[in-house]
Design a protein around this motif. Structure first.
Motif: not given
Length: 322
Positions: A188, A190-192, A195, A212-213, A217-219
Motif C-alpha cells: 500500500a 507504493y501505490a503511486d 510499475w 496491488c488491488r 490501489f490500482e497499479p
C-alpha cells in the motif's frame, strides 16, 4: 487383504470352479478353498456359497473379485514402474519448464546428468504453466516444472506430482530506492510508484495485479515485458518497481529485493503423466531435479561458477508464468 488370495478369488470368477483355479495355480483344491476361507476372515464378509457340490461367489464375492482384478493390475503397473528405476537411463527426455526454473533448476540438473549418464539426452523447452500442462497431457513433453498455484489449469489426478521447492514473491526496486533500507514491505505504501508488469493474463501479471488491488490501489503500469531480464533492467535503471518470484532475480542486476509483509510463495513441482510407460530415463531426471547436489559436478562446472556473473539466475527468454 493378501494380493495372492485376491488373485485366487479373481481366478474363481474367471475360471468358474475351485478345481480349475487349483490347476492354474498349481495347488490342490483343498488349499485353494482354505485360502479363500482365510480371505473371508480377512474381509469379514461371506464371499462364497455352496450350490450343490460346487461353490459360487456371493454378490459381495463377485464385487470383490472384479475390484481385485483392477487392484492387481495397478499393483503390476507399479511394480513395473519401480523396476524401471534400476535400468540404465537412455534416450530422449523432453523437459518443459517456466523461465525462472530453467537456469536455476533444469540446467544444473541436466548439466550434472550429462556427466553421469552419457546415453541420456534431455531436451529443454521453455513452457509456462498454461502451456506446459496441455503439452504434458498431450504427450509433447515427458516432465514439466510448474506451479501448483496456477488456478487457470489445475493439476488433476491424471498427473503424478513431485514437490521441488517453494519460491517467495518479492518486491524488486532500484538499489537507491528508499525501500532498499527497510525490512518487509506493505504494498500500500507504493501505490503511486510506476510499475513494471508481465504481459496481460500471464501468471505473474495476474498475481501482481491482484496483490496491488488487495493492498487498496490500482497499479500505474508504465511497461510490460515478456521476460524477466528486461523487467530487471528497467527496475535497475530506476524507471519502475516490480513484483517477481525470487528465483527470477539474478545476481548480475543492481536491484534490491524485499519480502512482503504478507508473505506470498508459490509451490514449484515436477509433474509426469500418471500411467505413462515406466522409463528409467524419466525417473533419473526427476531424481536430479529433486536432489541436484547428489550428482557429481562436471569438470568444467567449477570454472563456470568462479567466473564473474556466474550467479545470474535469470533466463533471457520469453516468460508468461511469473
Amino acid at each position: 487383504m493378501n494380493p495372492w488370495r485376491l488373485r485366487l478369488l479373481s481366478q474363481l470368477d474367471t475360471l468358474g470352479t475351485v478345481r480349475a483355479v487349483a490347476q492354474a495355480a498349481n495347488l490342490s483344491p483343498s488349499s485353494v478353498s482354505q485360502q479363500l476361507a482365510v480371505l473371508e476372515t480377512e474381509t469379514r464378509t461371506q464371499l462364497l456359497e455352496r450350490s450343490g457340490r460346487r461353490v459360487r461367489l456371493t454378490s459381495a464375492g463377485l464385487i470383490l473379485a472384479r475390484r481385485a482384478r483392477a487392484i492387481l493390475d495397478h499393483m503390476d503397473s507399479v511394480e513395473a514402474e519401480l523396476r524401471g528405476f534400476g535400468e540404465e537411463p537412455v534416450g530422449l527426455v523432453r523437459l518443459g519448464a517456466f523461465q525462472s526454473a530453467i537456469h536455476t533448476m533444469a540446467v544444473p540438473a541436466v548439466t550434472r546428468l550429462a556427466a553421469v549418464h552419457p546415453h541420456l539426452d534431455v531436451e529443454l523447452l521453455q513452457l509456462e504453466p498454461h502451456e506446459s500442462l496441455p503439452a504434458l497431457r498431450g504427450g509433447d513433453v515427458d516432465i514439466i516444472i510448474t506451479t501448483t498455484d496456477f488456478d487457470e489449469l489445475p493439476l488433476g489426478p491424471d498427473l503424478d506430482l513431485v514437490p521441488l521447492a517453494t519460491d517467495p514473491v518479492v518486491l524488486v526496486v532500484p538499489p537507491e530506492h528508499p525501500v532498499a533500507t527497510r525490512g518487509v514491505v506493505d504494498l500500500a505504501a507504493y501505490a503511486d510508484e510506476p510499475w513494471s508488469f508481465d504481459i496481460p493474463q500471464s501468471y505473474m501479471a495476474n498475481l501482481a495485479q491482484r496483490l496491488c488491488r488487495q493492498a487498496g490501489f490500482e497499479p500505474r503500469v508504465v511497461c510490460r515485458f515478456s521476460n524477466y531480464m528486461m523487467a530487471l533492467q528497467h527496475v535497475e535503471a530506476g524507471l519502475s518497481i516490480t513484483l517477481l518470484p525470487g528465483l527470477a532475480v539474478g545476481d548480475r542486476y543492481r536491484v534490491t529485493t524485499r519480502e512482503l509483509a504478507t508473505p506470498i510463495t508459490r509451490s514449484i513441482t515436477a509433474a509426469i503423466r500418471r500411467g505413462a510407460p515406466a522409463r528409467a530415463a524419466v525417473h533419473v531426471v526427476l531424481d536430479a531435479l529433486r536432489h541436484p547436489s547428489d550428482l557429481p559436478l562436471p569438470p568444467s562446472d567449477k570454472i563456470t561458477r568462479d567466473q564473474p556473473g556466474s550467479g545470474d539466475r535469470t533466463a533471457p527468454a520469453r516468460d508468461e508464468d511469473g
